[in-house]
Scaffold this motif. Structure first.
Motif, PDB file in Angstrom:
ATOM      1  N   PHE A 189      -0.798  -0.671  -4.570  1.00  0.00           N
ATOM      2  CA  PHE A 189      -0.098  -0.216  -5.770  1.00  0.00           C
ATOM      3  C   PHE A 189       0.716   1.018  -5.395  1.00  0.00           C
ATOM      4  CE2 PHE A 189      -4.273  -1.864  -6.951  1.00  0.00           C
ATOM      5  CZ  PHE A 189      -3.964  -2.834  -7.896  1.00  0.00           C
ATOM      6  N   VAL A 190       2.015   0.946  -5.572  1.00  0.00           N
ATOM      7  CA  VAL A 190       2.841   2.133  -5.348  1.00  0.00           C
ATOM      8  C   VAL A 190       3.156   2.717  -6.713  1.00  0.00           C
ATOM      9  CG1 VAL A 190       5.000   3.033  -4.422  1.00  0.00           C
ATOM     10  CG2 VAL A 190       3.823   1.181  -3.241  1.00  0.00           C
ATOM     11  N   THR A 191       2.689   3.944  -6.936  1.00  0.00           N
ATOM     12  CA  THR A 191       2.890   4.540  -8.256  1.00  0.00           C
ATOM     13  C   THR A 191       3.578   5.887  -8.104  1.00  0.00           C
ATOM     14  OG1 THR A 191       1.808   5.187 -10.313  1.00  0.00           O
ATOM     15  CG2 THR A 191       0.606   5.626  -8.274  1.00  0.00           C
ATOM     16  N   GLU A 192       3.929   6.497  -9.223  1.00  0.00           N
ATOM     17  CA  GLU A 192       4.535   7.828  -9.188  1.00  0.00           C
ATOM     18  C   GLU A 192       3.852   8.673 -10.262  1.00  0.00           C
ATOM     19  OE1 GLU A 192       8.655   6.854 -10.133  1.00  0.00           O
ATOM     20  OE2 GLU A 192       8.221   7.111 -12.266  1.00  0.00           O
ATOM     21  N   PRO A 214      -8.983  -7.003  -4.013  1.00  0.00           N
ATOM     22  CA  PRO A 214      -9.182  -5.645  -3.518  1.00  0.00           C
ATOM     23  C   PRO A 214      -7.820  -4.971  -3.362  1.00  0.00           C
ATOM     24  CG  PRO A 214      -9.386  -7.202  -1.701  1.00  0.00           C
ATOM     25  CD  PRO A 214      -9.165  -8.021  -2.957  1.00  0.00           C
ATOM     26  N   GLY A 215      -7.789  -3.651  -3.495  1.00  0.00           N
ATOM     27  CA  GLY A 215      -6.498  -2.983  -3.383  1.00  0.00           C
ATOM     28  C   GLY A 215      -6.652  -1.490  -3.214  1.00  0.00           C
ATOM     29  N   ALA A 216      -5.544  -0.807  -2.978  1.00  0.00           N
ATOM     30  CA  ALA A 216      -5.544   0.636  -2.832  1.00  0.00           C
ATOM     31  C   ALA A 216      -4.205   1.182  -3.304  1.00  0.00           C
ATOM     32  CB  ALA A 216      -5.802   1.022  -1.385  1.00  0.00           C
ATOM     33  N   VAL A 217      -4.196   2.500  -3.553  1.00  0.00           N
ATOM     34  CA  VAL A 217      -3.059   3.117  -4.234  1.00  0.00           C
ATOM     35  C   VAL A 217      -2.284   4.061  -3.316  1.00  0.00           C
ATOM     36  CG1 VAL A 217      -2.434   4.681  -6.125  1.00  0.00           C
ATOM     37  CG2 VAL A 217      -4.205   2.944  -6.467  1.00  0.00           C
ATOM     38  N   VAL A 218      -0.970   4.036  -3.438  1.00  0.00           N
ATOM     39  CA  VAL A 218      -0.100   5.005  -2.788  1.00  0.00           C
ATOM     40  C   VAL A 218       0.628   5.762  -3.897  1.00  0.00           C
ATOM     41  CG1 VAL A 218       1.989   5.292  -1.402  1.00  0.00           C
ATOM     42  CG2 VAL A 218       0.261   3.625  -0.710  1.00  0.00           C
ATOM     43  N   ILE A 219       0.555   7.093  -3.861  1.00  0.00           N
ATOM     44  CA  ILE A 219       1.287   7.887  -4.854  1.00  0.00           C
ATOM     45  C   ILE A 219       2.572   8.386  -4.208  1.00  0.00           C
ATOM     46  CG2 ILE A 219       1.226   9.842  -6.441  1.00  0.00           C
ATOM     47  CD1 ILE A 219      -1.811   9.654  -6.382  1.00  0.00           C
ATOM     48  N   ASN A 220       3.689   7.903  -4.722  1.00  0.00           N
ATOM     49  CA  ASN A 220       4.985   8.301  -4.188  1.00  0.00           C
ATOM     50  C   ASN A 220       5.513   9.498  -4.983  1.00  0.00           C
ATOM     51  OD1 ASN A 220       7.217   8.203  -2.564  1.00  0.00           O
ATOM     52  ND2 ASN A 220       8.197   6.499  -3.637  1.00  0.00           N
ATOM     53  N   LYS A 221       6.339  10.297  -4.381  1.00  0.00           N
ATOM     54  CA  LYS A 221       6.885  11.517  -5.000  1.00  0.00           C
ATOM     55  C   LYS A 221       5.746  12.345  -5.599  1.00  0.00           C
ATOM     56  CE  LYS A 221      10.390   8.329  -6.681  1.00  0.00           C
ATOM     57  NZ  LYS A 221      10.915   7.709  -7.900  1.00  0.00           N
ATOM     58  N   SER A 222       4.658  12.474  -4.825  1.00  0.00           N
ATOM     59  CA  SER A 222       3.408  13.005  -5.376  1.00  0.00           C
ATOM     60  C   SER A 222       3.494  14.441  -5.865  1.00  0.00           C
ATOM     61  CB  SER A 222       2.304  12.898  -4.333  1.00  0.00           C
ATOM     62  OG  SER A 222       2.707  13.586  -3.160  1.00  0.00           O
ATOM     63  N   LEU A 243      -7.641   5.509  -2.630  1.00  0.00           N
ATOM     64  CA  LEU A 243      -6.328   6.111  -2.449  1.00  0.00           C
ATOM     65  C   LEU A 243      -5.948   5.970  -0.982  1.00  0.00           C
ATOM     66  CD1 LEU A 243      -4.150   7.827  -3.938  1.00  0.00           C
ATOM     67  CD2 LEU A 243      -5.281   9.826  -2.975  1.00  0.00           C
ATOM     68  N   LEU A 244      -4.789   5.398  -0.717  1.00  0.00           N
ATOM     69  CA  LEU A 244      -4.334   5.275   0.672  1.00  0.00           C
ATOM     70  C   LEU A 244      -3.637   6.549   1.119  1.00  0.00           C
ATOM     71  CD1 LEU A 244      -2.777   1.728   1.148  1.00  0.00           C
ATOM     72  CD2 LEU A 244      -4.789   2.658   2.275  1.00  0.00           C
ATOM     73  N   GLY A 245      -2.988   7.208   0.173  1.00  0.00           N
ATOM     74  CA  GLY A 245      -2.321   8.442   0.527  1.00  0.00           C
ATOM     75  C   GLY A 245      -1.218   8.796  -0.445  1.00  0.00           C
ATOM     76  N   SER A 246      -0.627   9.976  -0.237  1.00  0.00           N
ATOM     77  CA  SER A 246       0.434  10.470  -1.107  1.00  0.00           C
ATOM     78  C   SER A 246       1.668  10.755  -0.278  1.00  0.00           C
ATOM     79  CB  SER A 246       0.000  11.761  -1.789  1.00  0.00           C
ATOM     80  OG  SER A 246      -1.148  11.524  -2.575  1.00  0.00           O
ATOM     81  N   ILE A 247       2.827  10.421  -0.826  1.00  0.00           N
ATOM     82  CA  ILE A 247       4.092  10.684  -0.144  1.00  0.00           C
ATOM     83  C   ILE A 247       4.853  11.726  -0.961  1.00  0.00           C
ATOM     84  CG2 ILE A 247       6.227   9.658   0.739  1.00  0.00           C
ATOM     85  CD1 ILE A 247       4.784   6.898   0.517  1.00  0.00           C
ATOM     86  N   ILE A 276       3.847   8.461   5.427  1.00  0.00           N
ATOM     87  CA  ILE A 276       3.918   6.998   5.440  1.00  0.00           C
ATOM     88  C   ILE A 276       3.193   6.434   6.666  1.00  0.00           C
ATOM     89  CG2 ILE A 276       5.504   5.029   5.645  1.00  0.00           C
ATOM     90  CD1 ILE A 276       7.491   6.768   3.933  1.00  0.00           C
ATOM     91  N   ARG A 277       3.386   7.079   7.817  1.00  0.00           N
ATOM     92  CA  ARG A 277       2.693   6.597   9.018  1.00  0.00           C
ATOM     93  C   ARG A 277       1.179   6.733   8.887  1.00  0.00           C
ATOM     94  NH1 ARG A 277       7.531   8.586  11.673  1.00  0.00           N
ATOM     95  NH2 ARG A 277       6.638  10.669  11.525  1.00  0.00           N
ATOM     96  N   GLN A 278       0.764   7.819   8.224  1.00  0.00           N
ATOM     97  CA  GLN A 278      -0.677   8.002   7.999  1.00  0.00           C
ATOM     98  C   GLN A 278      -1.223   6.904   7.092  1.00  0.00           C
ATOM     99  OE1 GLN A 278      -2.198  11.706   6.379  1.00  0.00           O
ATOM    100  NE2 GLN A 278      -1.360  12.767   8.172  1.00  0.00           N
ATOM    101  N   ILE A 279      -0.456   6.597   6.060  1.00  0.00           N
ATOM    102  CA  ILE A 279      -0.866   5.551   5.125  1.00  0.00           C
ATOM    103  C   ILE A 279      -0.985   4.223   5.859  1.00  0.00           C
ATOM    104  CG2 ILE A 279      -0.042   4.155   3.172  1.00  0.00           C
ATOM    105  CD1 ILE A 279       1.091   6.807   2.021  1.00  0.00           C
ATOM    106  N   TYR A 280      -0.041   3.968   6.763  1.00  0.00           N
ATOM    107  CA  TYR A 280      -0.075   2.730   7.538  1.00  0.00           C
ATOM    108  C   TYR A 280      -1.383   2.627   8.332  1.00  0.00           C
ATOM    109  CZ  TYR A 280       0.584  -0.200  11.633  1.00  0.00           C
ATOM    110  OH  TYR A 280       0.388  -1.117  12.636  1.00  0.00           O
ATOM    111  N   ARG A 281      -1.754   3.734   9.001  1.00  0.00           N
ATOM    112  CA  ARG A 281      -2.972   3.696   9.809  1.00  0.00           C
ATOM    113  C   ARG A 281      -4.188   3.404   8.941  1.00  0.00           C
ATOM    114  NH1 ARG A 281      -0.004   7.591  12.813  1.00  0.00           N
ATOM    115  NH2 ARG A 281      -0.754   9.366  11.595  1.00  0.00           N
TER     116      ARG A 281
END
Lengths: 290, 120, 293
Positions: A189-192, A214-222, A243-247, A276-281
């Motif tokens: 899920f990419v959210t803001e 199953p899923g995980a969240v990415v917060i964009n423009k965090s 939470l996968l991470g914040s950008i 983004i690279r961290q989220i990828y890992r």
């Protein structure tokens, strides 16, 4: 075979940009763009089309004026107001149910299969395949076109021994999203952090839970709004997602977009690219556990 | 008793099709008469939506008491249940193998749909 | 008058334009109604601060079978083009999630065993927001695949003596077509990127095919983007406003606040958009089919 679907609920949270970034990082995969009525992923990938398929689905009524006796029966039974007073069928409104043809006493209504769009197989510079589609403007059956795109991507992945299908999902929670999620392996899920972002995330998460994905969240423009960013985190933990991470917000992203590049290519050293690279890992690790 | 197995072929040696609604067809084996009947599913398999439930209707019309398939979606499962047909999940390679496993009582009945419906 | 704010691509600022245009018109003393047709993800209420006074469940037609009268002839099942009906001996089953509510099964049943029942697909909420803006939106139930019937019902709530600001769902498929079907003006919001342009092209094509008047607002403007300018020129489309890119705009949006209150510099842009709305309503007044205001 693992299929990762990226969704957002709300449009414009950075879903496609994020998917394109993941595309540069994941190896040996097939890409699928399921946002069929605004397919943008290929603008970033620049894949060369190697296959084109017609997408024919459903039917549309057509009235033969030579046989029509203007009795009005069809207009009476049509629940979609698709037939005009002068007995012309409005292709946009017609759902292809066949009630008019059933009622017509003279057999003036025909039902041809409707061409609703096209789907394509493209080959990227890295010799990887991408499947994307174009719904004809205003056409129906977009959910089925999504299914056709996913089916094609799966076929290609099986043929080439690819382990991953990376899918850019559509916005919203309707038929195209449902068609994108059914049977997938993992949802991102990419959210803001905005009042709408949080609200829409809730609804699309509910939908994913409905499908037991199953899923995980990415917060964009965090860093745009701390309090909504926190609310996003609470929300995802509360609903049993990680939470996968914040950008962080990055003004260079819009510059990159104008040149049809991902931020990883345009500004590999900025904070957003690092995130983004961290989220990828993290995502990669998570996929290994599936 | 009639047993329907999802397959793309027309003989006992044919490979099983793991899909139900979009299987190419069914082989219906009558354990009493030992007669093998081929039931085509082409019309349902190509339909835009509701392939599973129409396939279930086809199987019910063929008089099957048992369905052996790889995966069955929720809507098709509801129809099969309503028709009093028991669903068994099986990963066998061929129809013969599937019937064999069923005969030996090695297959488990599906108590619920085991895959999500494809919304299409 | 019906003004639809739309964009092919999501997140171009459609809701921002709709909300602030409503604010501007309300401050001009006009009667404004905000209609949110993005029933999959409705958000307008956060910005309009809508207080709901009414919740109306929205139904679609669903056939119901009287098993006593049903002879299991299979006519309905074989005629249904959506494969929504299954005929088993003594049991005709309807699958609501596949039904389009066309009513053909009622027509074909020889024993009149099928009647119309209703199924809830979402709710319509009505109320008032700030500045006396009348507000209505639809909320589609999660898991419900077909938004169009709900969009139609939301639009039926339109008040003829108001300027209706209609927030369209993103995309260019059937739900977008449904929303713009009777619009007097379609404001397409785009952004100066290849994605914005790609989706704008499709939206223009659909809106033109439907014979709608169009104007374009460029959001997140950060200098001339040649391909977009070229396209607009070729199609002879007016750029009604260019809203400059600014992180502050995103921050104001994130809180659910009104841009024109927090950043008054943007008011001039909305004055041009409002002028376009008034110009269209003038045209309407002079046309025989015109609707006021």
């Amino acid at each position: 075979m693992k299929e990762i679907v990226v969704v957002s609920g709300k449009g414009g949270t950075g879903k496609t940009s994020f998917t394109a970034c993941m595309a540069t990082l994941f190896k040996k995969k097939v890409l699928a763009d399921c946002d069929v009525d605004a397919a943008n992923l290929n603008l970033l990938l620049n894949a060369i089309v190697v296959e084109e398929h017609n997408f024919v689905s459903g039917h549309k009524a057509a009235i033969n004026k030579d046989i029509c006796v203007s009795c009005g029966g069809c207009r009476e039974v049509c629940r979609f107001q698709a037939i005009s007073e002068d007995y012309r069928v409005d292709g946009f409104s017609c759902e292809g149910c066949g009630a008019c043809s059933y009622r017509c006493p003279t057999g003036a209504v025909s039902f041809a299969k409707a061409l609703c769009g096209h789907y394509f197989v493209g080959k990227t510079g890295k010799q990887e395949y991408a499947v994307f589609a174009e719904l004809l403007p205003g056409a129906e059956n977009s959910g089925k076109l999504v299914t056709a795109v996913r089916k094609k991507a799966l076929e290609i992945a099986l043929e080439n021994g690819n382990k991953i299908i990376l899918t850019d999902g559509p916005p919203g929670i309707g038929c195209t999203v449902i068609a994108s999620l059914t049977g997938a392996s993992f949802v991102v899920f990419v959210t803001e952090p905005t009042v709408s972002g949080v609200h829409d995330l809730k609804r699309v998460m509910e939908l994913s839970k409905h499908f037991k994905l199953p899923g995980a969240v990415v917060i964009n423009k965090s860093d745009l709004n701390r309090s909504y960013s926190n609310e996003n985190v609470f929300l995802c933990l509360e609903r049993g997602f990680n939470l996968l991470g914040s950008i962080p917000y990055e003004p260079l992203v819009s510059q990159a977009q104008r040149q049809a590049k991902t931020i990883l290519e345009y500004a590999p050293d900025c904070a957003a690219s690092d995130a983004i690279r961290q989220i990828y890992r993290k995502l990669n690790k998570r996929l290994e556990t599936l | 008793m009639k047993i329907a197995v999802t397959t793309s072929g027309d003989s006992l040696a044919a490979p099983m099709d793991s899909r139900f609604g979009r299987a190419a067809g069914f082989l219906v084996y009558d354990t009493d008469t030992k007669v093998l009947q081929v039931v085509d599913n082409a019309q349902n398999l190509n339909s835009a939506q509701g392939a599973g439930i129409q396939a279930a209707q086809t199987v019910a019309e063929a008089g099957a008491n048992v369905v052996i398939t790889g995966h069955c979606g929720p809507k098709a499962f509801r129809v099969l249940q309503a028709a009093g047909i028991t669903v068994y999940n099986c990963e066998a390679a061929t129809v013969q193998e599937a019937l064999g496993l069923f005969g030996e009582g090695k297959l488990l009945t599906a108590s619920d749909a085991d895959v999500e419906g494809h919304w299409s | 008058m019906k003004v639809v704010i739309a964009s092919g691509k999501g997140g171009t600022g459609k809701t921002t334009v709709a909300v602030n245009l409503a604010w501007f018109l309300a401050n001009c003393g006009r009667k404004v109604q905000y209609i949110d047709c993005d029933v999959e993800e409705p958000n307008g209420n956060f910005f309009i601060s809508a207080h709901f006074s009414e919740r109306i469940p929205a139904f679609v037609m669903l056939p119901a079978v009287d098993q006593q009268k049903c002879t299991s002839c299979g006519e309905c099942s074989s005629k249904c083009r959506f494969n929504a009906i299954v005929r088993l001996p003594g049991n005709t089953m309807i699958f609501p999630e596949l039904c389009h509510g066309c009513g053909l099964c009622l027509l074909v049943c020889p024993t009149k065993a099928i009647s119309e029942d209703e199924r809830e697909i979402g709710i319509i909420e009505r109320g008032m927001g700030w500045g006396g803006i009348s507000f209505v939106h639809g909320v589609l139930n999660v898991g419900e695949p077909m938004p169009n019937p709900l969009i139609r019902k939301v639009k039926e709530q339109g008040l003829a003596d108001h300027i209706q600001i209609i927030d369209a769902p993103p995309g260019t498929s059937c739900s977008f077509v449904e929303t713009i079907s009777d619009a007097d003006l379609v404001i397409l919001v785009t952004e100066p990127t290849p994605f914005g342009l790609h989706d704008l092209k499709i939206s223009v094509e659909v809106a033109r095919a439907r014979g709608r008047s169009i104007c374009v607002v460029i959001n997140k403007d950060n200098g001339i983007f040649r391909p977009l300018e070229k396209f607009l020129e070729e199609r002879q489309l007016t750029i009604t406003a260019r809203l400059p890119e600014n992180r502050k705009v995103a921050e104001v949006y994130s809180e659910g606040n009104i841009l024109l209150e927090e950043l008054p510099d943007y008011r001039a842009h909305f004055s041009s958009i409002a002028a376009e709305v008034f110009r269209q309503s003038e045209n309407l007044m002079h046309s025989p089919m015109g609707v006021l205001p």
